[in-house]
Design an enzyme around this catalytic site. Structure first.
Site, short mmCIF file in Angstrom:
data_model
loop_
_atom_site.label_atom_id
_atom_site.label_comp_id
_atom_site.label_asym_id
_atom_site.label_seq_id
_atom_site.Cartn_x
_atom_site.Cartn_y
_atom_site.Cartn_z
CG ASP A 48 -3.78 8.70 -1.25
OD1 ASP A 48 -3.74 8.36 -0.05
OD2 ASP A 48 -3.12 8.14 -2.14
CG ASP A 73 2.45 7.81 0.36
OD1 ASP A 73 2.97 8.90 0.65
OD2 ASP A 73 2.38 6.86 1.17
#
Length: 194
Positions: free
Chosen positions: A7, A9
């Site tokens: 991922d 953020d």
């Protein structure tokens, strides 16, 4: 192929409840760029899969998102790493798309693009939806406690077999120590007389 899905953020860079809306707001987390570099040097193919509903909400446009990702790519490259590809979902939850995590559409696209199965591929995230999408795709869900990770852990309900680490650097430490153990075991088997 040794694939790892990250991922963005809260895993690679600082997260924000107000969204990362410009390259200036993209700030790498301590140790994340070096972790990606170590994984790259160990032969991992690194892919990013990220929900970017700020695009669908009109908080930024595709050119800005591309500029943010170019800054990330440049920073990773400067540290000695490589992100092979970035997959993103531009939709909001109300769009009911297949690509927005916790659905596994982005993961299916990654499997198709790299012509590989995702069984036991490590997938690192800081939110429950990251882990749910990883689990549905057959990956090993890895929760990092950076970003929203501590809150995710406290809320519970993690998918089965979720592994937990402090941050991406700790994930890299673990994966690379596992690789080293495998190499040492192979060497030991070769050197031992039969």
């Amino acid at each position: 192929m040794k694939l790892i899905i990250l991922d963005r953020d809260g895993v690679i860079n600082e997260d924000s409840d107000l969204f990362i809306k410009s390259p200036d707001e993209w700030i790498p987390l301590p140790g994340s760029l070096e972790a990606i570099a170590r994984l790259t040097k160990a032969g991992y193919t690194i892919v990013v899969a990220t929900n970017q509903s700020g695009l669908g909400r009109g908080y930024f446009d595709i050119m800005t998102l591309n500029a943010i990702h170019q800054k990330m790519q440049n920073a990773v490259k400067a540290a000695g790493g490589l992100i092979e590809a970035i997959f993103f979902c531009p939709h909001t939850a109300s769009d009911n798309c297949d690509c927005r995590k916790p659905r596994q559409g982005m993961f299916s696209t990654i499997a198709e693009r790299f012509d590989t199965k995702l069984d036991d591929v490590p997938s690192v995230g800081d939110s429950l939806r990251d882990l749910q999408a990883a689990f549905l795709a057959g990956c090993i869900p890895i929760l990092v406690l950076s970003g929203k990770g501590k809150q995710t852990l406290e809320n519970g309900g993690l998918p089965p077999k979720t592994v937990i680490f402090d941050d991406l650097s700790a994930v890299a430490d673990h994966l690379l120590s596992e690789k080293q153990k495998t190499i040492e075991n192979k060497d030991k088997n070769i050197q031992e007389p039969t």
